[in-house]
Scaffold this motif. Structure first.
Motif, short mmCIF file in Angstrom:
data_model
loop_
_atom_site.label_atom_id
_atom_site.label_comp_id
_atom_site.label_asym_id
_atom_site.label_seq_id
_atom_site.Cartn_x
_atom_site.Cartn_y
_atom_site.Cartn_z
N PHE A 145 47.00 43.03 33.74
CA PHE A 145 47.00 41.68 34.31
C PHE A 145 48.04 41.52 35.42
O PHE A 145 47.88 40.65 36.28
N VAL A 146 49.08 42.35 35.43
CA VAL A 146 49.99 42.35 36.58
C VAL A 146 49.22 42.80 37.82
O VAL A 146 49.36 42.21 38.90
N SER A 147 48.36 43.81 37.66
CA SER A 147 47.58 44.26 38.81
C SER A 147 46.59 43.19 39.28
O SER A 147 46.37 43.03 40.47
N ILE A 148 46.02 42.42 38.35
CA ILE A 148 45.14 41.32 38.74
C ILE A 148 45.94 40.26 39.50
O ILE A 148 45.49 39.75 40.53
N ALA A 149 47.14 39.96 39.02
CA ALA A 149 47.99 38.97 39.70
C ALA A 149 48.33 39.44 41.11
O ALA A 149 48.32 38.64 42.06
N VAL A 150 48.59 40.73 41.28
CA VAL A 150 48.91 41.26 42.61
C VAL A 150 47.68 41.18 43.52
O VAL A 150 47.79 40.79 44.69
N LEU A 151 46.53 41.54 43.01
CA LEU A 151 45.31 41.51 43.82
C LEU A 151 44.93 40.10 44.27
O LEU A 151 44.39 39.91 45.36
N PHE A 152 45.21 39.11 43.43
CA PHE A 152 44.81 37.74 43.75
C PHE A 152 45.96 36.87 44.22
O PHE A 152 45.79 35.66 44.35
N ASN A 153 47.12 37.45 44.47
CA ASN A 153 48.25 36.60 44.84
C ASN A 153 47.97 35.88 46.16
O ASN A 153 47.52 36.49 47.12
N PRO A 154 48.22 34.56 46.18
CA PRO A 154 47.89 33.78 47.36
C PRO A 154 48.92 33.90 48.49
O PRO A 154 48.66 33.51 49.62
N VAL A 155 50.09 34.46 48.21
CA VAL A 155 51.15 34.58 49.21
C VAL A 155 50.83 35.70 50.20
O VAL A 155 50.95 35.52 51.41
N ALA A 156 50.44 36.85 49.70
CA ALA A 156 50.08 37.99 50.54
C ALA A 156 48.73 38.53 50.07
O ALA A 156 48.66 39.55 49.40
N PRO A 157 47.65 37.83 50.41
CA PRO A 157 46.34 38.22 49.89
C PRO A 157 45.85 39.56 50.46
O PRO A 157 46.17 39.92 51.58
N PHE A 158 45.11 40.27 49.63
CA PHE A 158 44.49 41.53 50.05
C PHE A 158 43.23 41.21 50.83
O PHE A 158 42.53 40.25 50.52
#
Length: 132
Positions: free
Chosen positions: A73-86
């Motif tokens: 879920f940390v990886s999900i949070a990183v993938l969907f983070n709104p600050v620096a979106p992928f």
């Protein structure tokens, strides 16, 4: 049964309800994201909802000692983070949304808080009866 024990049980129940709500909210948002994948503004809201829910689930996973779930879920949070979106190809977002929705759904069943003890189970620990 002291007041502090009561407050602790109350906090555990509230935390469990918030976590379950956030999981369901993410599942619904991700499934709606499959339908509205062309909307850029929806992707921002989706990122905020999913990232927040993923961080809530990370906290739950670490509280229950399920560190592999926490890392996922940390990886999900990183993938969907709104600050620096992928930025991914359109088709990849489709599969990512679907995979994350399935992961949140599995977490509903696999990451459950330990059941609260009834008054009888607290007073007599060897009985370990669960509350209703």
């Amino acid at each position: 049964f002291s007041y502090s024990e009561y407050q602790s049980l109350k906090q555990q129940t509230r935390s469990s309800m918030v976590t379950k709500f956030m999981k369901w909210l993410s599942i619904v948002a991700l499934l709606l994201g499959l339908l509205m994948r062309s909307s850029a503004s929806y992707r921002i809201v989706l990122g905020l909802v999913v990232c927040t829910a993923a961080l809530v689930v990370v906290a739950q996973a670490f509280r229950t000692g399920k560190y592999l779930w926490g890392a996922g879920f940390v990886s999900i949070a990183v993938l969907f983070n709104p600050v620096a979106p992928f930025t991914l190809a359109g088709g990849m977002f489709l599969w990512l949304d679907l995979a994350c929705a399935v992961t949140f759904a599995f977490s509903l069943a696999m990451l459950k808080a330990k059941p609260l003890l009834s008054i009888q189970g607290i007073i007599h620990p060897h009985r370990q009866t669960e509350s209703l």
